[in-house]
Structures are given as C-alpha cells and as structure tokens.
Design an enzyme around this catalytic site. Structure first.
Site, short mmCIF file in Angstrom:
data_model
loop_
_atom_site.label_atom_id
_atom_site.label_comp_id
_atom_site.label_asym_id
_atom_site.label_seq_id
_atom_site.Cartn_x
_atom_site.Cartn_y
_atom_site.Cartn_z
N HIS A 143 0.82 -1.22 0.00
CA HIS A 143 0.00 0.00 0.00
C HIS A 143 0.85 1.27 0.00
CE1 HIS A 143 0.36 0.64 4.46
NE2 HIS A 143 0.29 -0.67 4.53
N ASP A 167 -0.05 4.35 1.25
CA ASP A 167 -0.19 5.29 2.36
C ASP A 167 0.58 4.86 3.59
OD1 ASP A 167 -2.07 3.15 2.62
OD2 ASP A 167 -3.19 4.32 4.11
N ASP A 194 6.04 0.70 6.71
CA ASP A 194 4.68 0.19 6.51
C ASP A 194 3.94 1.18 5.61
OD1 ASP A 194 2.16 -0.92 6.75
OD2 ASP A 194 1.89 -0.39 8.85
N GLU A 211 -4.89 1.96 2.71
CA GLU A 211 -4.99 0.73 3.51
C GLU A 211 -5.06 1.04 4.99
OE1 GLU A 211 -3.42 -2.74 5.84
OE2 GLU A 211 -2.65 -0.69 5.70
N GLU A 212 -4.32 2.05 5.42
CA GLU A 212 -4.23 2.35 6.85
C GLU A 212 -5.55 2.87 7.44
OE1 GLU A 212 -1.97 1.49 8.68
OE2 GLU A 212 -0.08 1.37 7.60
N ASP A 255 3.29 -6.87 3.67
CA ASP A 255 2.87 -5.83 4.61
C ASP A 255 3.04 -6.28 6.06
OD1 ASP A 255 1.79 -3.38 5.41
OD2 ASP A 255 -0.28 -4.06 5.23
N HIS A 280 4.11 2.70 12.78
CA HIS A 280 3.17 3.78 13.15
C HIS A 280 3.71 4.73 14.22
CE1 HIS A 280 -0.64 1.43 11.62
NE2 HIS A 280 0.40 1.32 10.80
#
Length: 409
Positions: free
Chosen positions: A78, A80, A139, A173-174, A196, A378
């Site tokens: 992904h 984002d 990520d 995706e997030e 991922d 994150h």
C-alpha cells in the site's frame, strides 16, 4: 540488489503519503496519487508491462510469463502511511553493524533494546531508524521497495521459469479502504500475497474479524444557571458508560488470540456526545457475541435513565481471511517453503489487525501476508533491518519459482 533496494526505500520514505480517514475521496490524500505517478514512471522505465494507474489511485503492472501453464499470481503493498504519527520530513538514520546498544533518535528520544528486546536479533546487521520526529514509513514502503526490486530481477532474468506476475499498490490501507476500488477480475491473479508484515519470517493468514461501533449520547442543553432538573450532559453520560466497560478487554490487556473493545475516539458537547469503539475477535462466534453484548449494554444503560438516551450503530469492517485461505493450502505451503529456503524459520501467527488481503480474500482473491522486515510501525520507534528486507526480496522471487515448479511437478 542490496544497494538498489536501499536507495529505492530511502527515496520512497521521504515522500509523505499519510492517509486521511475524514476524506471520503480515493485516494484520501493527493500525495498518495503523486507517489503513485512517480512509481508508474519508474515501473515503465524498468520495463514492466501493463503499467496502469486508475483514477482512484490503484497502480498495477505485470511481469510477463516465461512459460505456459503456470497460474498468474500477485503481490500487493500500500501507498499510504498511518495517520497516527507524522509522516512528514522523514530523516532516516542508517546504523551499520549494529552493536546492541541503544540508538539515539534526535535530541530527546532513544531506541532501546531494554524496551524493544527484538533489536538484539540484529547484532551485526544494518538497521534503518527514524530521527525521533516521524514514523519511518516502512509500513508499507518497504513492501513496495521489495516487490519492485524482486520483480525487476525477474524481468532481467527471463531464463527463470514463472507465470505472469501481477503487482498492485493500493491507497488508503491504513484507514481500512485499501480494497474499496480494487478490481479483482482485472487484476487477474489466482491468488496474491500482501507484503505488509513485520519481522523476518512472518507469514500470516489469520486476522481479526472487525467492526466499528458508534454510540451517540443524546442529552439536553440549557443555561447552566438554570440547569437544575433540566440539563442532561451527554458528555457525562458517555463518560459513565465507558467507565463501566471491562478493563481487561482492551488492546493493552489482550494478546495472541484475545479479542477486545477499543475506544478510539470520544467527542461531544452537552447536547450530544459520541463514543467510537472498534470491536475485534478472531473467532466469528465470539465476534458476534461482542456486538450483541455491546448492544445489550446500551439498552440496559437506557433503561436506567430518566432523561437522555444512548443510541448505537455497528458497522462490520472486515472478516478473518482464514476461512477463505484454508481451502487452498498450496498458497501457504509455497510461501512457507520460500521462507524456509532462505534459511529463515517461518513465523506463522495471527495478525492482530487487518490488511488489504483480508478483504481481498472475501472478494475472491486469497491473499495471505508476508513480512517486510520492520518493527514498531506507526511511530517514532519504527525501524527496519536491511538484511531482512533482502530476505523478503528473495522470498518473493522464490514464490514465483516455486509456483512454476509445483505446476510442472
């Protein structure tokens, strides 16, 4: 491939592509589309086939088959990064030959093996960290880097037997919308893998069943000077409701196959307040019981009220992909063998979250998840091991080879 992989990753993480859950457009942020445009140009320059960017921000491409009769498979990552922590002005640090000590992140932060003992697995390796002011973006820019590096290798080595290989880089995706506009028939793969995951060796095909519950407290506002017997403070109602939620049934009180309720947002005024919970459980029956329990709690709370009320709305988000993947054991067997072939022990464990693959599996594209090599996603303590990224590249290449070998056997 090591240098190309590293340079690619460092280039990508400097592009801020945080998604925005408040924006219902796709992509939810213009930066994701700009990143996809840059990747499109790169894929075309590298010689990928069928390079296409949709108006919703989905970038797909192909590596042509080198032999007939082999299933088309895919790899997905992904665009984002998480909106939880800043993704702007990423300034990575390269720690060569890591010696096991704590790593300084800027002026005020450290990455310490006392807090993160898994760091000690990487003695002598190359770590890539943040400077303490942003997340790293591994990520899932690590996944994008690994897929492009692996599939470019196959493009340059047509002597390697494999079927058609598809890639797709998805937006948002997030914020749970990565599969919203994914065209499974157009993608054309019989199965796929999201790249991922986290630490070296991870292979995941179980994830939470997930729902969101919004509880709205309806109060009654008036001037506080004349509030006696009239005012009903919706914020107080909401706070009292949450105060009686089970303390152990939370993310911080659960692990492994435990489910939970998680209050992710609380907002409001005297007239109206809102609690937003996410509901998670691996077991579908327990998941349904959680939703029923929360609904009954609202009813019970309302029964004790003289004034004011609570309303609840529950929306399912995604389901455990295990049910869609287990009927096709070869998908897991191939990935497990590819990981083992690199001298790595497969870490088969449940995802305490979700990926695009969970929804795609229910859309007809079985899609387990494979490691990228990163940790602590994150947040400012995120880091990734370059050697683990190299292993991910090798696993992707080997999956393509093994798929062809299995078909020819």
């Amino acid at each position: 491939m090591r240098q190309a992989l590293l340079e690619r990753f460092l280039r990508y993480i400097k592009i801020d592509t945080q998604s925005d859950g408040k924006n219902l457009e796709s992509p939810s942020t213009p930066s994701q589309f700009e990143f996809a445009k840059l990747l499109k140009l790169e894929l075309e320059e590298l010689g990928f086939h069928r390079v296409e960017l949709s108006d919703k921000g989905y970038l797909s491409a192909s590596v042509p088959k080198t032999i007939e009769g082999v299933p088309c498979i895919g790899f997905i990552a992904h665009l984002d990064t998480a909106p939880d922590f800043s993704g702007a002005n990423v300034t990575p640090q390269l720690i060569n030959d890591y010696d096991g000590s704590e790593i300084k992140l800027g002026e005020d932060e450290v990455l310490s093996p006392e807090l993160f003992p898994h760091m000690l697995k990487y003695l002598g390796k190359t770590l890539i960290t943040t400077d303490g002011t942003s997340l790293l973006g591994g990520d899932d820019k690590a996944g994008i880097s690994e897929i492009i590096t692996a599939l470019h290798y196959l493009l340059e080595h047509p002597e390697i037997p494999h079927g058609e290989i598809r890639l797709c880089f998805t937006p948002d995706e997030e914020i749970g919308r990565g599969a919203d506009h994914f065209d499974v028939p157009e993608f054309g793969a019989q199965w796929a893998y999201t790249i991922d995951g986290g630490q070296l060796g991870e292979l995941e095909f179980e994830n939470f069943n997930a729902a969101t519950a919004v509880i709205t407290a309806k109060g009654n506002n008036c001037h506080p000077g004349t509030a006696y017997g009239v005012m009903v403070n919706a914020q107080t109602m909401a706070a009292r409701f949450h105060a009686k939620m089970p303390l152990h049934d939370t993310p911080e009180g659960s692990k492994d196959y435990d489910g939970f309720f998680h209050l992710i947002n609380m907002q409001g005024q005297t007239e109206e307040a809102e609690l937003t919970y996410i509901i998670r459980d691996f077991d579908l029956e327990l998941f349904e019981k959680r939703k029923t329990w929360l609904t009954e709690r609202v009813k019970s709370y309302n029964a004790d009220l003289v004034l004011g009320s609570l309303e609840i709305e529950i929306t399912d988000s995604y389901f455990n992909m295990k049910e869609q993947i287990l009927p096709y054991p070869h998908i897991i067997d191939i990935a497990e063998k590819a990981i083992t072939n690199q001298g790595v022990t497969p870490l088969i464990k449940p995802i305490r979250g979700g990926t695009d693959g969970s929804r795609l599996s229910y859309m007809g594209l079985p899609c387990p998840n494979i490691f990228t090599g990163g940790h602590n996603f994150h947040g400012k303590h995120e880091y990734i091991c370059l050697e683990s990224m190299e292993k991910a590249v090798d696993v992707i290449i080997d999956i393509c080879k093994l798929t062809a070998e299995e078909q020819q056997a």
